[in-house]
Scaffold this motif. Sequence first.
Motif, PDB file in Angstrom:
ATOM      1  N   TRP A 146      -4.003   0.821  -2.243  1.00 48.10           N
ATOM      2  CA  TRP A 146      -2.897  -0.110  -3.175  1.00 48.10           C
ATOM      3  C   TRP A 146      -2.024   1.057  -3.839  1.00 48.10           C
ATOM      4  O   TRP A 146      -2.552   2.031  -4.392  1.00 48.10           O
ATOM      5  CB  TRP A 146      -3.898  -0.787  -4.061  1.00 48.10           C
ATOM      6  N   LEU A 190       1.070  -1.025   0.069  1.00 48.22           N
ATOM      7  CA  LEU A 190       0.204  -0.022   0.005  1.00 48.22           C
ATOM      8  C   LEU A 190       0.990   1.183  -0.096  1.00 48.22           C
ATOM      9  O   LEU A 190       1.946   1.196   0.421  1.00 48.22           O
ATOM     10  CB  LEU A 190      -0.823   0.021   1.029  1.00 48.22           C
ATOM     11  N   CYS A 221      -4.441   4.971   3.258  1.00 47.54           N
ATOM     12  CA  CYS A 221      -3.687   4.131   2.672  1.00 47.54           C
ATOM     13  C   CYS A 221      -4.688   3.514   1.494  1.00 47.54           C
ATOM     14  O   CYS A 221      -5.602   3.355   1.869  1.00 47.54           O
ATOM     15  CB  CYS A 221      -3.089   3.143   3.356  1.00 47.54           C
TER      16      CYS A 221
END
Length: 113
Positions: free
Chosen positions: A93, A82, A91
């Motif tokens: 991907w 992340l 946060c």
Amino acid sequence: MSPKLIFLLGSLCLLVGTQVRAQDEEGADGIDANAEELCQDRPGDEYFRLSVEGDCRDVVRCDKASEIGVTRLATVRCPTGLAFDIERQTCDWKTNVKNCDQLESKQMSYFFP
């Protein structure tokens, strides 16, 4: 994975991953000595980067510990895989984060022209 689940996961990571370093515990990069200056006129709930170097996982926020009268920096590191989305303040991907070159949110940059 649904966007709501990603957001909840990111928010949970922020809460669980927050560590507060006292100002007198100066880190290797020497930033804690400048916590008062970095945090002047900055809201305590804004996460920002100290550097655009690295993998975009690390951010800090100001922690104004009124009971002891010290301003500290709370550090957050997103889990592996992340990155921190500075505009959404969570946060996400790594492939979804397109603002790793920003130190702070453009929405909150009115504090520092």
